[in-house]
Design a protein around this motif. Structure first.
Motif, mmCIF file in Angstrom:
data_model
loop_
_atom_site.group_PDB
_atom_site.id
_atom_site.type_symbol
_atom_site.label_atom_id
_atom_site.label_comp_id
_atom_site.label_asym_id
_atom_site.label_seq_id
_atom_site.Cartn_x
_atom_site.Cartn_y
_atom_site.Cartn_z
ATOM 1 N N SER A 123 20.936 98.297 183.802
ATOM 2 C CA SER A 123 21.006 97.157 183.083
ATOM 3 C C SER A 123 20.716 95.805 183.584
ATOM 4 O O SER A 123 20.450 94.913 183.123
ATOM 5 N N ASP A 124 21.356 95.621 184.947
ATOM 6 C CA ASP A 124 21.457 94.340 185.579
ATOM 7 C C ASP A 124 20.049 94.040 186.466
ATOM 8 O O ASP A 124 20.080 93.031 187.116
ATOM 9 N N SER A 125 19.078 94.862 186.259
ATOM 10 C CA SER A 125 17.890 94.613 187.238
ATOM 11 C C SER A 125 17.209 93.498 186.662
ATOM 12 O O SER A 125 17.037 93.198 185.332
ATOM 13 N N PRO A 126 16.585 92.701 187.456
ATOM 14 C CA PRO A 126 16.296 91.487 187.097
ATOM 15 C C PRO A 126 14.704 91.418 186.421
ATOM 16 O O PRO A 126 14.041 90.549 186.650
ATOM 17 N N MET A 127 14.193 92.651 186.196
ATOM 18 C CA MET A 127 12.607 92.877 185.923
ATOM 19 C C MET A 127 12.442 92.261 184.232
ATOM 20 O O MET A 127 13.564 92.000 183.545
ATOM 21 N N GLY A 128 11.438 92.037 183.975
ATOM 22 C CA GLY A 128 11.072 91.440 182.566
ATOM 23 C C GLY A 128 10.366 92.656 181.618
ATOM 24 O O GLY A 128 9.469 93.437 182.126
ATOM 25 N N LEU A 129 10.853 92.631 180.473
ATOM 26 C CA LEU A 129 10.709 93.800 179.616
ATOM 27 C C LEU A 129 10.008 93.299 178.422
ATOM 28 O O LEU A 129 10.682 92.158 177.674
ATOM 29 N N ALA A 130 9.178 94.056 177.753
ATOM 30 C CA ALA A 130 8.610 93.477 176.571
ATOM 31 C C ALA A 130 8.083 94.659 175.795
ATOM 32 O O ALA A 130 7.556 95.779 176.540
ATOM 33 N N ALA A 131 8.117 94.834 174.545
ATOM 34 C CA ALA A 131 7.605 95.838 173.938
ATOM 35 C C ALA A 131 6.307 95.075 173.230
ATOM 36 O O ALA A 131 6.499 94.378 172.228
ATOM 37 N N ALA A 132 5.220 95.622 173.616
ATOM 38 C CA ALA A 132 3.745 95.113 173.014
ATOM 39 C C ALA A 132 2.767 96.308 172.766
ATOM 40 O O ALA A 132 2.728 97.021 173.767
ATOM 41 N N THR A 133 1.742 96.127 171.847
ATOM 42 C CA THR A 133 0.705 96.873 172.062
ATOM 43 C C THR A 133 -0.559 96.242 171.705
ATOM 44 O O THR A 133 -1.705 96.799 172.254
ATOM 45 N N GLY A 134 -0.505 94.929 171.550
ATOM 46 C CA GLY A 134 -1.899 94.051 171.535
ATOM 47 C C GLY A 134 -2.234 93.657 172.702
ATOM 48 O O GLY A 134 -1.636 92.866 173.348
ATOM 49 N N LEU A 135 -3.574 93.962 173.309
ATOM 50 C CA LEU A 135 -3.933 93.939 174.313
ATOM 51 C C LEU A 135 -4.069 92.070 174.606
ATOM 52 O O LEU A 135 -3.707 91.490 175.518
ATOM 53 N N ARG A 136 -4.450 91.505 173.594
ATOM 54 C CA ARG A 136 -4.483 89.987 173.540
ATOM 55 C C ARG A 136 -3.465 89.328 174.159
ATOM 56 O O ARG A 136 -3.194 88.511 174.992
ATOM 57 N N ASP A 137 -1.991 89.779 173.457
ATOM 58 C CA ASP A 137 -0.973 89.065 173.851
ATOM 59 C C ASP A 137 -0.667 89.406 175.130
ATOM 60 O O ASP A 137 0.054 88.729 176.016
ATOM 61 N N ILE A 138 -0.788 90.855 175.407
ATOM 62 C CA ILE A 138 -0.412 91.286 176.902
ATOM 63 C C ILE A 138 -1.320 90.523 178.236
ATOM 64 O O ILE A 138 -0.380 89.848 178.748
ATOM 65 N N ALA A 139 -2.599 90.363 177.625
ATOM 66 C CA ALA A 139 -3.355 89.783 178.773
ATOM 67 C C ALA A 139 -3.152 88.238 178.726
ATOM 68 O O ALA A 139 -2.753 87.738 180.061
ATOM 69 N N THR A 140 -2.571 87.580 177.771
ATOM 70 C CA THR A 140 -2.304 86.251 177.907
ATOM 71 C C THR A 140 -0.949 86.008 178.647
ATOM 72 O O THR A 140 -0.770 85.011 179.361
ATOM 73 N N SER A 141 0.052 86.780 178.443
ATOM 74 C CA SER A 141 1.296 86.831 178.977
ATOM 75 C C SER A 141 1.018 87.077 180.441
ATOM 76 O O SER A 141 1.490 86.374 181.377
ATOM 77 N N LEU A 142 0.038 88.086 180.833
ATOM 78 C CA LEU A 142 -0.216 88.275 182.538
ATOM 79 C C LEU A 142 -0.800 87.073 183.136
ATOM 80 O O LEU A 142 -0.773 86.813 184.292
ATOM 81 N N GLU A 143 -1.772 86.478 182.396
ATOM 82 C CA GLU A 143 -2.534 85.275 182.771
ATOM 83 C C GLU A 143 -1.525 84.323 183.279
ATOM 84 O O GLU A 143 -1.533 83.537 184.234
#
Ligand code: TYD
Ligand code: MG
Length: 466
Positions: free
Chosen positions: A141-161
């Motif tokens: 639980s204390d791991s510093p990774m970022g977590l998101a629940a998403a399926t829309g590629l547009r949102d995912i790509a924008t976030s990764l950009e």
């Protein structure tokens, strides 16, 4: 230009068809055609437009250093990857539902994050709370990774950009992602292909390592997108029997490392635990002095692995005898039975034959022939194999036992695990290869399957009963 029309695409091989039909012409699979709208076309053949840049062809010698590696911190996973994740590369992890793909990736992601790198985990299958529950169970639980629940590629790509620091991105799973520009449903070939292409493009341009999770169909291939295997740099399969606690991660394609490499894990209450010495584990429950069991000294990737081959014969109730094989090739078993029958007068063929590789490992090596034959002959004669002996060797159609690779590695592993003898292929008379001897290990050479049969009873029960 041809009018864009709907077309039917085989979900197994990706071949397009103009109209629906029950069977794909390209790969022969049944009921795999699904209607999809065509992807929008590119600008057409570029050469016609002119203006292309001339390529500069170069020699093969270069000074670029080997790709840097980002270790996952799990030795078994790192070995299968060929030394860790490669920045800018894409890895596909396939496996049955519930086998532990999400678990292993969460664990690996947490280790990479703990090493101070930016790690993003995008879950398309589970809600954030579900992933958090798993993380809590794994103590992460204390791991510093970022977590998101998403399926829309547009949102995912924008976030990764917008993520310039990202070093590792996990997409669990690629079948759930969809691009709204395509009308096909998520998980169809065109969706999966388009989404994977976009994510891989992002990985290459932003320089992060991308992990895509892919589902496996009942038939055991990656669902729909076999096309996906061509697009990624490495394909790993997570195998194992859900009834067993052992899980095997196997590389079937790897542009940055060896294939056939395996990593062995054990599924426990607190996630997947690495198994550094699989032979000891696979042999842990072996009982000596039982007929129908033989130990095979195998090689998986670069590592020797000893496993127990078990065989049970029972008189057939009539009709076609049953052949039940777990962990080995049933065609290969049929061949061995035929060779034993024809060349060694061992009439096992009328019995039901059950063959099992203990521990859930799947063996692909022909070198296992001799161990399987030993288990079969042992079961047929009701005489146990020597519990101190390992077996390896390929069996040919005339019953000859053939040499296999890496004999010395196999023998050393057997010695390490306390075995005292090995039945191995006889060295060719004119071969000048030095004998692969290991001090303290007695070698019994078998030139023909009949030599092996002679090790057991002089008059095999099954043959006598005929
Ligand atoms: P999961 O990683 O969700 O599988 P996949 O993503 O491949 O579908 O694994 C789920 C299974 O693993 C589930 O049946 C419960 C089991 N499990 C454990 O035994 N121990 C654990 O610590 C965790 C997290 C899961
Ligand atoms: Mg999952």
């Amino acid at each position: 230009m041809a009018k864009d029309r709907t077309r039917f695409v085989c979900q197994a091989c990706g071949a397009p068809h103009p109209k629906w039909q029950g069977r794909c012409d390209a790969c022969g699979e049944w009921n795999t055609l699904v209607e999809e709208l065509p992807e929008s076309r590119g600008p057409g053949p570029a050469a016609k437009a002119g203006g292309g840049r001339r390529l500069e062809f170069v020699g093969l010698r270069g000074s670029a250093p080997p790709p840097p590696r980002m270790e996952a911190g799990m030795a078994e996973l790192d070995r299968v990857l060929g030394g860790g994740f490669v920045p800018g590369s894409a890895v596909l992890v396939g496996g049955d539902p519930g086998i532990g793909k999400s678990t292993i990736l969460l664990q690996a992601a947490a280790r990479v994050a703990a090493a101070g790198r930016r790690v993003l985990y995008v879950s398309g299958e589970e809600a954030v709370e579900q992933v958090r529950l798993r993380a809590a169970r794994l103590g992460l639980s204390d791991s510093p990774m970022g977590l998101a629940a998403a399926t829309g590629l547009r949102d995912i790509a924008t976030s990764l950009e917008g993520e310039s620091e990202a070093a590792l991105v996990v997409m669990d799973s690629i079948q759930t992602v969809w691009l709204d520009a395509l009308d096909s449903a998520p998980g169809t070939v065109s969706q999966v292909r388009a989404c994977a292409a976009e994510l891989i493009r992002l990985a290459k341009t932003r320089g992060f390592a991308l992990v895509l999770v892919g589902h496996v169909t009942k038939e055991g291939t990656l669902a729909g997108p076999r096309v996906l295997e061509h697009m990624v740099d490495a394909t790993l399969y997570f195998e194992g029997d859900r009834g067993h606690q052992f899980r095997i991660l196997r590389a079937v394609k790897n542009r940055y490392g060896a294939t056939d490499e395996i990593g062995v894990f054990e599924m426990t209450e607190r996630g997947l635990v690495e198994v550094p010495n699989p032979s000891a584990l696979f042999l842990a429950e072996r009982r000596g002095n039982v007929s129908g069991s033989a130990v095979f000294a195998g090689i998986e990737g670069t590592r020797p692995v000893l496993v127990e081959v078990q065989c049970l014969l029972s008189p057939s109730a009539g009709g076609t005898p049953r052949r039940q094989v777990v962990g080995w090739d049933s065609g290969r078993l049929a061949m061995l039975l035929a060779v034993l029958e024809t060349r060694c007068a061992m009439g096992i063929g009328m019995n039901d034959v059950y063959l099992n590789v203990a521990g859930g490992l799947r063996i692909a090596e022909p070198a296992a022939d001799l161990a399987v034959a030993a288990a079969l002959v042992s079961a047929a004669t009701d005489r146990p194999t020597d519990p101190e002996t390992v077996y390896f060797g390929e069996v040919g159609l005339s019953g000859e036992v053939r040499q296999v690779s890496q004999a010395e590695t196999r023998l050393r592993e057997a010695k390490k695990l306390g075995f005292g003898a090995a039945t191995v292929p006889r060295r060719a008379a004119r071969g000048n290869a030095p004998p692969a001897a290991v001090p303290g290990l007695t070698l019994k050479e078998a030139g023909h399957l009949a030599d092996l049969v002679a090790e057991f009873a002089p008059r095999p029960k099954a043959a006598a009963a005929r």
